[in-house]
Enzyme design. Structure first.
Site, PDB file in Angstrom:
ATOM      1  N   LYS A 227      23.190  -8.178 124.529  1.00 45.71           N
ATOM      2  CA  LYS A 227      23.154  -6.965 125.368  1.00 45.71           C
ATOM      3  C   LYS A 227      23.465  -7.258 126.834  1.00 45.71           C
ATOM      4  O   LYS A 227      23.498  -8.400 127.272  1.00 45.71           O
ATOM      5  CB  LYS A 227      21.815  -6.262 125.190  1.00 45.71           C
ATOM      6  N   ARG A 261      16.729  -7.885 115.561  1.00 45.70           N
ATOM      7  CA  ARG A 261      17.995  -7.243 115.144  1.00 45.70           C
ATOM      8  C   ARG A 261      19.130  -7.934 115.900  1.00 45.70           C
ATOM      9  O   ARG A 261      19.217  -7.818 117.113  1.00 45.70           O
ATOM     10  CB  ARG A 261      17.933  -5.748 115.490  1.00 45.70           C
TER      11      ARG A 261
HETATM   12  N1  HH2 Z   1      20.512  -1.474 119.686  1.00 46.88           N
HETATM   13  C1  HH2 Z   1      21.709  -0.957 119.346  1.00 46.88           C
HETATM   14  C2  HH2 Z   1      21.845  -0.157 118.214  1.00 46.88           C
HETATM   15  N2  HH2 Z   1      20.786   0.089 117.413  1.00 46.88           N
HETATM   16  N3  HH2 Z   1      18.511  -0.223 116.900  1.00 46.88           N
HETATM   17  C3  HH2 Z   1      17.320  -0.732 117.205  1.00 46.88           C
HETATM   18  N4  HH2 Z   1      16.257  -0.514 116.399  1.00 46.88           N
HETATM   19  N5  HH2 Z   1      17.120  -1.499 118.330  1.00 46.88           N
HETATM   20  C4  HH2 Z   1      18.146  -1.774 119.185  1.00 46.88           C
HETATM   21  O1  HH2 Z   1      17.911  -2.456 120.212  1.00 46.88           O
HETATM   22  C5  HH2 Z   1      19.433  -1.242 118.893  1.00 46.88           C
HETATM   23  C6  HH2 Z   1      19.580  -0.454 117.716  1.00 46.88           C
HETATM   24  C7  HH2 Z   1      22.901  -1.255 120.179  1.00 46.88           C
HETATM   25  O2  HH2 Z   1      23.538  -2.417 119.718  1.00 46.88           O
HETATM   26  P1  HH2 Z   1      24.800  -2.471 118.763  1.00 46.88           P
HETATM   27  O3  HH2 Z   1      24.530  -1.818 117.456  1.00 46.88           O
HETATM   28  O4  HH2 Z   1      25.246  -3.869 118.661  1.00 46.88           O
HETATM   29  O5  HH2 Z   1      25.929  -1.685 119.561  1.00 46.88           O
HETATM   30  P2  HH2 Z   1      26.501  -0.212 119.490  1.00 46.88           P
HETATM   31  O6  HH2 Z   1      25.366   0.738 119.707  1.00 46.88           O
HETATM   32  O7  HH2 Z   1      27.522  -0.185 120.589  1.00 46.88           O
HETATM   33  O8  HH2 Z   1      27.098  -0.023 118.131  1.00 46.88           O
END
Ligand code: HH2
Length: 284
Positions: A227, A261
């Protein structure tokens, strides 16, 4: 002993020797901040999911809408078109329980009807109780995340009077709403929402003080993987944030995380297992 029941699977953590589980991320999106566009093609997404499971993921989290700051919102129909073909194939022979990262009750309902084991709602039930009611109906688990604002607004100068107290109180309200909607207490986990309406310092404090969420009595999931707070500290783009992610995960696991995660399952498992072995070593 703390437990999370995930539709036929039960995860349990011994308080004294808590071993953090690893949840592998698969984003079936064109625009996710770290892996956008890499797994939009269903074949590639299924292969990635199986690869992360082979690396030792205890759970998988499948998302079809990016929640990064200022991401373009997608309709429920578009989200389902991306998600469901991948989910269907994965669930024919699920390598481990599969969570679906969605905040839309209709997407959650369709995924649960297909057999998804858990719903991960980054808005913490902002759309009302329907998503929780669907989880209750299918016996699925629910992850409730703290988010301030929406992906459009959440990073515009976030401020808190009492960061830990406010995050805990909002999560407590979401837990109460989920339980009122029929989700069993042992099918809920909570997440402070790293990067969701948080400045760099807020993210650091939350990771250091995950113990502040312990009074909620739920497993704690946390998602620091690649992040932007890591980018801000090191001046590095998402593809070069592995070491920062490992440091954040090791500290989070020591501070009370039950589920991490992450994009980099094998590396995080290795780092966290060593940290846990040191924690559990005799004092001398
Ligand atoms: N962060 C993201 C998405 N979903 N769910 C939980 N429970 N906790 C988190 O910190 C979290 C999440 C964002 O990360 P990512 O899925 O890699 O990116 P994007 O939202 O751009 O798809």
């Amino acid at each position: 002993m703390l437990m999370l029941r995930v539709r036929g699977h039960t995860f349990a953590w011994e308080p004294a020797r808590r071993r953090a589980l690893v949840m592998g991320i698969v984003n079936v999106t064109p625009d996710s901040f770290a892996d956008g566009g890499r797994f939009l093609e269903p074949d590639l997404a299924v292969a990635r999911a199986r690869e992360l499971a082979a690396e030792g993921a205890d759970l998988l989290d499948l998302g079809a809408e990016s929640t990064r700051p200022c991401a373009r919102p997608v309709s429920a129909a578009e989200e389902q078109d991306r998600l469901l073909p991948v989910l269907e194939r994965l669930l024919k022979e699920p390598p481990c329980p599969v969570s679906v990262d969605t905040s839309k009750p209709e997407v959650a309902e369709a995924a649960l009807a297909m057999g998804a084991h858990m719903v991960n709602d980054v808005t913490g039930l902002a759309a009302g109780p329907a998503l929780a009611e669907a989880c209750a109906r299918y016996g699925a688990a629910l992850c409730l995340v703290h988010m301030r604002g929406t992906p459009d607004t959440m990073q515009l100068d976030p401020r808190y009077e009492d960061l830990l107290g406010e995050v805990r109180a909002r999560l407590a309200a979401a837990v109460a709403a989920a339980e009122a909607a029929g989700v069993p207490p042992d099918a809920i986990c909570v997440d402070p929402g790293i990067g969701f309406g948080k400045a760099v310092a807020h993210n650091l404090t939350l990771l250091k003080r995950l113990d502040a969420l312990a009074p909620l009595g739920k497993p704690i999931l946390v998602g620091p993987s690649r992040k932007s707070f890591i980018g801000a500290l090191l001046g590095l783009p998402p593809a070069e944030r592995l070491e920062g992610t490992l440091a954040a995960c090791v500290v989070a696991a020591a501070a009370g995380a039950h589920i991490l995660r992450v994009h980099d399952v094998a590396a995080v498992r290795r780092a966290v297992r060593v940290a846990e072995a040191i924690r559990d070593a005799p004092d001398g």
